[in-house]
Design a protein around this motif. Structure first.
Motif, PDB file in Angstrom:
ATOM      1  N   THR A 144     -14.639  -4.659 -11.894  1.00  0.00           N
ATOM      2  CA  THR A 144     -14.849  -4.444 -10.465  1.00  0.00           C
ATOM      3  C   THR A 144     -13.563  -3.920  -9.828  1.00  0.00           C
ATOM      4  OG1 THR A 144     -14.145  -6.645  -9.926  1.00  0.00           O
ATOM      5  CG2 THR A 144     -16.491  -6.373 -10.382  1.00  0.00           C
ATOM      6  N   PHE A 145     -13.745  -3.472  -8.609  1.00  0.00           N
ATOM      7  CA  PHE A 145     -12.591  -2.971  -7.864  1.00  0.00           C
ATOM      8  C   PHE A 145     -11.567  -4.094  -7.624  1.00  0.00           C
ATOM      9  CE2 PHE A 145     -10.532  -2.436  -3.723  1.00  0.00           C
ATOM     10  CZ  PHE A 145      -9.783  -1.300  -3.986  1.00  0.00           C
ATOM     11  N   ALA A 146     -12.121  -5.298  -7.268  1.00  0.00           N
ATOM     12  CA  ALA A 146     -11.236  -6.437  -6.951  1.00  0.00           C
ATOM     13  C   ALA A 146     -10.348  -6.804  -8.136  1.00  0.00           C
ATOM     14  CB  ALA A 146     -12.065  -7.636  -6.521  1.00  0.00           C
ATOM     15  N   SER A 147     -10.986  -6.903  -9.328  1.00  0.00           N
ATOM     16  CA  SER A 147     -10.184  -7.312 -10.493  1.00  0.00           C
ATOM     17  C   SER A 147      -9.173  -6.223 -10.874  1.00  0.00           C
ATOM     18  CB  SER A 147     -11.086  -7.667 -11.672  1.00  0.00           C
ATOM     19  OG  SER A 147     -11.782  -6.524 -12.080  1.00  0.00           O
ATOM     20  N   THR A 148      -9.548  -4.981 -10.671  1.00  0.00           N
ATOM     21  CA  THR A 148      -8.598  -3.903 -10.953  1.00  0.00           C
ATOM     22  C   THR A 148      -7.396  -4.002 -10.011  1.00  0.00           C
ATOM     23  OG1 THR A 148     -10.498  -2.538 -11.457  1.00  0.00           O
ATOM     24  CG2 THR A 148      -8.391  -1.395 -11.264  1.00  0.00           C
ATOM     25  N   ALA A 149      -7.686  -4.317  -8.742  1.00  0.00           N
ATOM     26  CA  ALA A 149      -6.609  -4.429  -7.744  1.00  0.00           C
ATOM     27  C   ALA A 149      -5.661  -5.567  -8.090  1.00  0.00           C
ATOM     28  CB  ALA A 149      -7.215  -4.650  -6.360  1.00  0.00           C
ATOM     29  N   VAL A 150      -6.265  -6.727  -8.457  1.00  0.00           N
ATOM     30  CA  VAL A 150      -5.443  -7.899  -8.818  1.00  0.00           C
ATOM     31  C   VAL A 150      -4.567  -7.568 -10.019  1.00  0.00           C
ATOM     32  CG1 VAL A 150      -5.541 -10.266  -9.731  1.00  0.00           C
ATOM     33  CG2 VAL A 150      -7.042  -9.582  -7.847  1.00  0.00           C
TER      34      VAL A 150
END
Lengths: 329, 423
Positions: free
Chosen positions: A2-8
């Motif tokens: 997901t976008f969130a996990s990529t950002a983290v």
């Protein structure tokens, strides 16, 4: 992804990258070997200040006398405190000992450890075996058994004190049922029974959880093979479950043994070590001698704590030896 | 411009630094039976307004903390500036002698002479002023009068023996189905009064402790029997271990107890918590063959040598010792004053009920007939060692862990060991 996990992930990577240059700089500055020490240093300082230093100080207190707290004011007495504690005509009869309450505490602690640890393991194992089966509301029951572990020991003791006092909940129930009430916390035998019961009630959930994890780690194909061979349930338990669970049980045994020797808070609040000295365990004796009674005999208390530490060390080494021999065998 | 700014900063800095040096906050560790610390908090506002720059921060702590934690803090020079304590002899080595800082030492001697002695443990040459008593206490009995009336049993009068009271309380408890006829706080201090009444001497001619003698043994024997046969509420002494303190005020307040041997510090609590639930009185001291005595004692405020504000601490104590301040304090806390002038003038306990006023009067009267041994016991610096061992060992005899003779032998050896260690 997901976008969130990529950002983290990106943020973490950036943080690690930013640390790389300063770490390399430090490594070049002090050398590779010293960097390891640098990382260990904070932990060593904390351990040194709060664990090793008190142990060393304890030794000095144990070899000095008087009721002064500052070491500079305490005269050196050598092994006098140890001699006082160990002065006994018959170690099985505390009345013949110079420090009779110390020996009563030793006897009580030995009795408590054997009973509490033995019963704790049996009850924990039985409970874990039941909770490992496919029973109704299994999650709920696991929660119920674990819940007391989350409570503060003082809260546990106060709850049970309200239940057990002369005009408490238990006696109210007994009287309601037409039975006579019992002075649970004033009778020596009942008091001892209740400290064993309450400490098992308070801590069992923790050991159940460990045993449950051990049970779930046993491969199911072993049980399937046993079933195909027509092995009885008892035989399956005795020949498969118990041997495969032994390493976990040794861990439970070591942990519960150490905890039982160190038992203090629940018992202190529930019975205060009484009636008389019926529930006075070794830690309670150390506390009473060093901090509650007047004058404060710090030396005697420190000597008692060193003797206790020695016993704990022997027990731990014994358990480690057993574990190692089983692992090798 | 730059010079002006520099001067301004310097001036402000000097003011702040100067102000910091003058202002002193004193830490006062205070325990209370009723409203003692709250009352000091109110009265010390007056002190603070009269002494700008000095503030007193009151830390209300449990009595157990004063008994157990404070001595350890003081030994490590980490204690408060002031504390409200009861163990004057035991803490004397840490106490601040305020004589150099006060204007009128003779006022203290005249008004607090007998209780100043309780902190003077450094021999006959010790003339220091260490403590201002804010609560003179007297051990003695409280009786549930309503239960006596309901049982139609005559309440024993002045001069009645412990035996008379035991019989009467048992008859009342039986007639009214009250759970406990008698109870005594789990305390060696409480035990000492009746023991002296039975003939215990506690000290030899040279003033050395001789705890166990025929008088002590006689009362111990009676007390153990009463606990075993149910005359005394067994829970109070047998319900705890070690030397832990335990009172029986809750049982008395709940109406579950006929006769409660405690002391004058319980008056305010009993008065407030009993309210009009039943009638109660403070009865005259029960007698033994040798005397009709309780033990005097009480609490007082002391300063400590470790303070960095000795002069301010002395000022606070001097303020507390003044007659008008003491009068206000006693009236609010319903305590017996130690101040001689105030004792003679009497305290106007404006907020006290009739029962409380009668109890205060009874205890004050009882004090006049106390045995000299009781005063000597209170002033003995190692009396805690005697008290602790009494509680621990007599409890063992009550619960059957040892015979009474074994328990008495242990009291003797415990006290000898403790006195040797305290030297």
């Amino acid at each position: 992804m997901t976008f969130a996990s990529t950002a983290v992930r990106t943020v973490y990577q950036a943080a690690f990258n930013s640390l790389e240059r300063p770490l390399l700089f430090v490594q070049n500055l002090v050398g590779m070997r010293r960097v390891a020490w640098m990382f260990l240093l904070p932990n060593l300082v904390i351990f040194g200040a709060f664990t090793f230093l008190p142990i060393i100080l304890n030794y000095f207190y144990a070899t000095t006398g008087s009721d002064a707290i500052l070491l500079s004011q305490r005269p050196y007495v050598g092994a006098e405190n140890f001699r006082t504690l160990l002065a006994c005509k018959d170690y099985l009869d505390p009345n013949t000992c110079q420090q009779d309450i110390f020996w009563r505490a030793i006897h009580n602690t030995a009795k408590f450890v054997v009973l509490q640890v033995g019963l704790m393991i049996v009850f924990s194992l039985v409970t874990a075996l039941i909770l490992n089966r496919d029973i109704v509301l299994r999650g709920f029951f696991r929660g119920v058994f674990f819940y007391p572990v989350l409570l503060s020991p003082v809260v546990v003791a106060l709850i049970w004190k309200w239940v057990l006092q002369r005009y408490g909940l238990l006696n109210a129930g007994l009287e309601e049922a037409g039975l006579s009430s019992v002075n649970w916390l004033v009778d020596a035998n009942w008091s001892f029974f209740w400290i064993v019961f309450v400490t098992i009630w308070a801590h069992m959930g923790f050991y159940v959880l460990i045993l449950l994890a051990g049970l779930q780690a046993i491969p199911s194909d072993v049980y399937e093979a046993a079933e195909m061979d027509g092995a009885s349930k008892w035989r399956v338990f005795y020949r498969i479950t118990l041997p495969l669970l032994t390493p976990t049980m040794v861990v439970v045994l070591v942990l519960s043994l150490i905890r039982a020797v160190q038992a203090f808070d629940e018992i202190f609040v529930l019975t205060g070590g009484g009636p008389g000295t019926a529930t006075t365990l070794i830690l309670h004796y150390i506390y009473e001698t060093g901090f509650a009674a007047r004058p404060r005999l710090f030396g005697l208390a420190a000597a008692a704590s060193i003797l206790m530490a020695a016993v704990l060390m022997v027990l731990t080494l014994l358990q480690l030896a057993v574990t190692r021999s089983r692992a090798e065998g | 411009m730059r010079l002006t700014s520099l001067l301004l900063v310097t001036a402000v800095g000097a003011l702040v630094a100067g102000g910091g040096a003058q202002a002193s906050e004193l830490r006062f560790a205070c325990y209370q039976d009723g409203v003692e610390c709250d009352t000091w908090g109110r009265l010390l506002k007056q002190f603070e307004s009269e002494n700008p720059g000095t503030t007193v921060k009151i830390d209300i702590v449990p009595y157990k903390s004063i008994l157990e934690s404070l001595p350890v803090q003081l030994a490590a020079s980490q204690g408060p500036d002031l504390a409200r304590v009861t163990d004057f002899g035991g803490l004397a080595r840490y106490m601040l002698d305020i004589t150099p800082y006060i204007k009128d030492a003779s006022y203290w001697e005249d008004n607090y002479g007998p209780t100043l002695k309780w902190a003077r443990v450094n021999g006959p040459d010790d003339k220091g002023i260490y403590n201002v008593m804010d609560q003179l206490t007297v051990t003695g009995p409280f009786v549930n009068k309503t239960l006596f009336e309901q049982a139609n049993v005559q309440m024993p009068a002045k001069g009645a023996t412990w035996d008379d009271w035991a019989k009467a309380a048992t008859a009342v408890a039986k007639a009214t189905k009250t759970p406990y006829p008698m109870a005594m706080d789990r305390s060696g201090h409480r035990f000492a009064g009746p023991a002296i009444s039975y003939g215990a001497k506690y000290f030899d001619a040279k003033g050395n402790p001789v705890t166990v003698d025929d008088g002590f043994k006689a009362f111990a024997d009676e007390f153990v029997k009463w606990n075993k046969d149910g005359t005394m509420a067994k829970e109070v002494w047998a319900g705890s271990g070690g030397s832990a303190y335990q009172d029986a005020a809750k049982e008395f307040i709940n109406g579950s107890l006929v006769f409660y041997f405690s002391g004058s510090w319980q008056i305010a609590r009993i008065g407030k918590d009993v309210g009009d639930a039943f009638d109660w009185v403070a009865a005259p001291e029960p007698c033994g063959p040798a005397a009709c005595t309780g033990i005097p004692g009480g609490a007082g405020v002391v300063g400590f040598k470790s303070t960095k504000h000795a002069e301010e601490v002395a000022k606070v104590l001097d303020f507390m010792a003044q007659k008008d301040v003491q009068a206000k304090f006693m009236a609010a806390t319903k305590n017996i004053p130690a101040n001689k002038e105030l004792q003679q003038a009497g305290v106007d306990y404006v907020n006290a009920t009739n029962a409380e006023k009668a109890a205060l009067k009874q205890f004050t009267n009882d004090l006049q007939g106390f045995s000299p041994i009781a005063f000597e016991f209170q002033g003995y610096k190692n009396n805690r060692a005697i008290m602790n061992s009494t509680v621990t060992r007599i409890t063992q005899a009550i619960v059957g862990e040892s015979t009474l003779d074994e328990a008495l032998g242990r009291i003797d050896s415990d006290v000898k060991q403790a006195v040797a260690a305290a030297k």
